[in-house]
Design an enzyme around this catalytic site. Structure first.
Site, mmCIF file in Angstrom:
data_model
loop_
_atom_site.group_PDB
_atom_site.id
_atom_site.type_symbol
_atom_site.label_atom_id
_atom_site.label_comp_id
_atom_site.label_asym_id
_atom_site.label_seq_id
_atom_site.Cartn_x
_atom_site.Cartn_y
_atom_site.Cartn_z
ATOM 1 N N CYS A 2 -32.546 -22.191 24.704
ATOM 2 C CA CYS A 2 -32.180 -22.517 26.060
ATOM 3 C C CYS A 2 -31.660 -23.935 26.065
ATOM 4 C CB CYS A 2 -33.367 -22.456 27.033
ATOM 5 S SG CYS A 2 -34.179 -20.863 27.075
ATOM 6 N N ARG A 27 -26.357 -22.440 24.363
ATOM 7 C CA ARG A 27 -27.756 -22.224 23.987
ATOM 8 C C ARG A 27 -28.373 -21.016 24.688
ATOM 9 N NH1 ARG A 27 -29.398 -27.310 21.657
ATOM 10 N NH2 ARG A 27 -31.564 -26.684 21.744
ATOM 11 N N TRP A 76 -31.865 -18.351 27.440
ATOM 12 C CA TRP A 76 -31.807 -17.203 26.517
ATOM 13 C C TRP A 76 -33.226 -16.653 26.497
ATOM 14 C CZ3 TRP A 76 -34.223 -15.780 21.908
ATOM 15 C CH2 TRP A 76 -33.636 -14.715 21.212
ATOM 16 N N ASN A 102 -37.478 -25.250 26.719
ATOM 17 C CA ASN A 102 -36.864 -24.594 25.557
ATOM 18 C C ASN A 102 -37.945 -24.478 24.493
ATOM 19 O OD1 ASN A 102 -35.167 -23.783 23.414
ATOM 20 N ND2 ASN A 102 -34.774 -25.918 22.859
ATOM 21 N N GLY A 103 -38.180 -23.262 24.001
ATOM 22 C CA GLY A 103 -39.210 -23.076 22.975
ATOM 23 C C GLY A 103 -40.091 -21.905 23.347
ATOM 24 N N GLU A 485 -20.859 -9.860 6.318
ATOM 25 C CA GLU A 485 -20.328 -10.688 7.398
ATOM 26 C C GLU A 485 -19.424 -9.857 8.317
ATOM 27 O OE1 GLU A 485 -20.870 -13.316 8.817
ATOM 28 O OE2 GLU A 485 -19.046 -13.945 9.821
ATOM 29 N N LYS A 489 -20.055 -9.216 12.288
ATOM 30 C CA LYS A 489 -19.056 -9.533 13.323
ATOM 31 C C LYS A 489 -18.811 -8.328 14.223
ATOM 32 C CE LYS A 489 -18.860 -13.022 13.324
ATOM 33 N NZ LYS A 489 -19.291 -14.053 12.406
ATOM 34 N N GLU A 492 -21.876 -7.612 16.491
ATOM 35 C CA GLU A 492 -22.110 -8.677 17.453
ATOM 36 C C GLU A 492 -21.161 -8.623 18.647
ATOM 37 O OE1 GLU A 492 -22.738 -13.440 16.714
ATOM 38 O OE2 GLU A 492 -21.287 -12.394 15.503
ATOM 39 N N HIS A 508 -26.715 6.262 -4.405
ATOM 40 C CA HIS A 508 -28.182 6.345 -4.470
ATOM 41 C C HIS A 508 -28.801 6.753 -3.130
ATOM 42 C CE1 HIS A 508 -28.235 4.818 -8.536
ATOM 43 N NE2 HIS A 508 -27.394 3.866 -8.170
ATOM 44 N N LYS A 608 -25.263 -19.057 21.252
ATOM 45 C CA LYS A 608 -24.541 -19.685 20.150
ATOM 46 C C LYS A 608 -25.499 -20.366 19.182
ATOM 47 C CE LYS A 608 -20.949 -21.157 17.923
ATOM 48 N NZ LYS A 608 -20.420 -20.162 16.974
#
Ligand code: M6R
Length: 613
Positions: A2, A27, A76, A102-103, A485, A489, A492, A508, A608
């Site tokens: 946050c 954030r 967030w 925040n936390g 990656e 992407k 996300e 396998h 972010k």
């Protein structure tokens, strides 16, 4: 996670707080809120809104609420669904005290139960709200500082919070344990924020609160105390940070703009590294002798930075012959730690603030081992807390999906692997310079390949592949972390389910997933032996009627002929294959998300910078 912002000073707080929140929206953007001690009524007023900051801006329109002491928050969610009732600021029973945080307060359930038994009225499902009630209770019995000293002893977890209240009218209280918090010192005004960016341009005099500090912030002065109540006297440092958001510059999304900024980002990164006055080792907190004697390297990161590190492992092991391990920060912290001599622990992080990675750095440092960071943010916590650092010069990355941070990390790692090889006497100076040229060539190809396919991807391929709701990504050797990656992407920003496998692992078990509704994306490499293996994997897929899309290099005709769709990129130095393909891969995925109409720069549930563990 946050963003926390506060203001106390000679002016009204609202515009400063709102500007700070706009800059800290990276954030979190689930909801936002503003509270102040109203200058007319002298009462606490608080307005919150669910959704992005723009909704709070609308909610504040026509509301006169403002005052010289204010706080704000962009969220967030950790505890409690996204809803106005769970947005910060949170207030006490009488709505006289408000808190932004925040936390995570790990023992909030227990505290909530105790406070509820004492008839405190809870209005949210958050952990944060307990702080407001604890302050309410403590302040009724003691002065402000004593009250804060009492409550920090009750709170467990990592937190940075700001608080204002009618009982302490001229003060913003700022408290830090674990999570970052800083104070900007202006002329008869003070700014409190999770990140200096919030007040960049307003003052460059900054105090980064040390861990476990309570700050009583007044317009003209600051009182700092440790958690035992001992007063601290800290000298502000000059931090030259500017807010350089020049908008989307004509692009539809920040992500697209940032994809196209990669060529210049790579060039700027390598130039910066190459021109470091005393070479990289001093910057990394090491001597040249320590570099020569380096026997092992551990790279730590999360998400895209972890993928860059995994590709970097190939650079360090192939070029500098140094044993390299790559660990996910969220796992590393809780694994047995077995320090070895002649080793370096290097964090990779675009933001330099990711909590999991930062905690790893702290843990390693706590064992007395050398730490360094490769980051895009010079003013970040990781730069301040590690023994040394190197920078990527990608410029500010705004889109939540990391693009140019990834490619500049790859460039930085490739160059560093060459410097290390040189230091160890494995290559000469000319080879290091050659690496510089190879990177510039790869950067050109990265951009050219997007330009070449841009139209057909936008018109034809993206709308077609946007119809699938799942996909499999395959790579081998250095292209395996690259396919991780690519899959990240896609997940996300498009919300399409994507699973990645090393291509050799397909037989396998995962080969059972081949079906007409599941396209397979296969990333080639430039290593001849690996290419042959990739060819066999492609054959296996086609033998089962799999729908195959390949990302290959020019001249790899056999592979392309097997595919339902093939993209080709010009060849580069073999270890730079992923870098050369980066732009095309990112653009392809971007175009799929765009075809689906997704909110690309701010995908659902994300932020972010991930500043909680
Ligand atoms: O700032 P960092 O590089 O430490 O961030 C790590 C991850 O949170 C980040 O790369 C994340 O995975 C990105 N959203 C991926 O695009």
């Amino acid at each position: 996670m946050c963003g926390v912002v506060g203001y106390v000073g000679k002016n009204l707080s609202r515009s400063y707080v709102m500007q700070g929140l706009a800059r800290l929206e990276y954030r979190g953007y689930d909801s936002a809120g503003f509270a102040c001690l109203d200058e007319k009524t002298e009462k606490l007023g608080c307005i919150r809104a669910e959704g992005q900051l723009v909704n709070l801006v609308k909610a504040l329109e026509g509301q006169p609420l403002d005052g010289s002491v204010g706080i704000g928050h962009t969220r967030w969610s950790t505890h409690g669904v996204v809803a106005e009732r769970n947005a910060h600021p949170h207030v006490d029973c009488l709505k006289k005290i408000s808190v932004v945080h925040n936390g995570i307060i790990e023992n909030y359930q227990l505290l909530k139960e105790q406070l509820s038994k004492e008839n405190h009225l809870f209005r949210s499902e958050t952990d944060t709200e307990v702080i407001a009630h604890l302050i309410e209770k403590a302040i009724s019995q003691q002065g402000l500082l004593q009250a804060m000293l009492t409550i920090v002893k009750q709170l467990q977890g990592a937190y940075a919070f700001g608080c204002i209240g009618e009982p302490f009218k001229d003060t913003v209280v700022a408290v830090r344990k674990g999570s970052p918090l800083c104070i900007g010192i202006g002329d008869k005004e003070m700014f409190v924020a999770s990140d200096v960016l919030a007040f960049a341009g307003l003052t460059d005099q900054v105090i980064y609160l040390p861990d476990e500090t309570i700050a009583l912030v007044h317009a003209g002065f600051l009182e700092l105390y440790d958690f035992e109540g001992k007063q601290l006297f800290l000298v502000p440092q000059r931090v030259a940070v500017s807010w350089a958001n020049d908008g989307k510059n004509g692009y539809e999304h920040f992500m697209l703009k940032e994809i196209f900024e990669q060529k210049t980002g790579i060039q700027a990164t390598v130039s910066w590294l190459r021109e470091l006055e005393n070479g990289p080792w001093e910057h990394l907190g090491m001597t040249e002798t320590q570099a020569q004697e380096l026997e092992s390297l551990t790279l730590v990161g999360c998400g895209t930075s972890w993928h860059a590190a995994r590709i970097g492992q190939f650079f360090f092991e192939s070029i500098a012959k140094v044993r390299t391990s790559v660990v996910l920060a969220s796992e590393f912290r809780y694994m047995p730690f077995l320090p070895t001599g002649h080793s370096l622990y290097m964090a990779l992080s675009q933001s330099g603030e990711t909590a999991d990675t930062l905690e790893c750095l702290r843990m390693v440092k706590g064992h007395g081992c050398p730490t360094a960071v490769l980051t895009n943010v010079a003013s970040s916590s990781m730069v301040r807390e590690s023994d040394g650092y190197l920078l990527t010069k990608a410029g500010q990355e705004i889109s939540v999906a990391s693009t140019k941070a990834f490619s500049t990390q790859l460039a930085g790692l490739y160059w560093l692997a060459h410097e290390l090889a040189y230091q160890k006497g494995l290559i000469d100076r000319q080879a290091v310079e050659q690496a510089y040229d190879q990177l510039l060539v790869a950067a050109e190809i990265l951009e050219d390949s997007i330009t070449r396919y841009r139209e057909i991807i936008t018109q034809r391929y993206a709308p077609y592949y946007a119809q699938f709701d799942k996909a499999i990504f395959l790579g081998r050797s250095i292209s395996y972390p690259f396919c991780l990656e690519a899959a990240l992407k896609l997940k996300e920003i498009s919300y399409i389910f994507a699973q990645s496998y090393p291509a050799g692992e397909l037989k396998h078990g995962p080969i059972a997933l081949i079906a007409p509704d599941t396209p397979l994306f296969l990333f080639s490499t430039l290593e001849p032996v690996i290419y042959q293996k990739i060819l066999s994997n492609a054959q296996e897929i086609k033998a089962r009627h799999g729908h195959l899309v390949v990302f290959a290099f020019e001249g790899q005709d056999e592979l392309c002929q097997l595919a339902d769709l093939a993209f080709t990129v010009k060849p580069v130095a073999p270890l730079l294959a992923p870098l050369a393909m980066t732009g095309l891969m990112q653009f392809f995925v971007y175009a799929i998300a765009d075809a689906l109409g997704r909110p690309i720069d701010k995908p659902r549930h994300l932020a972010k910078s991930v500043t909680v563990e």
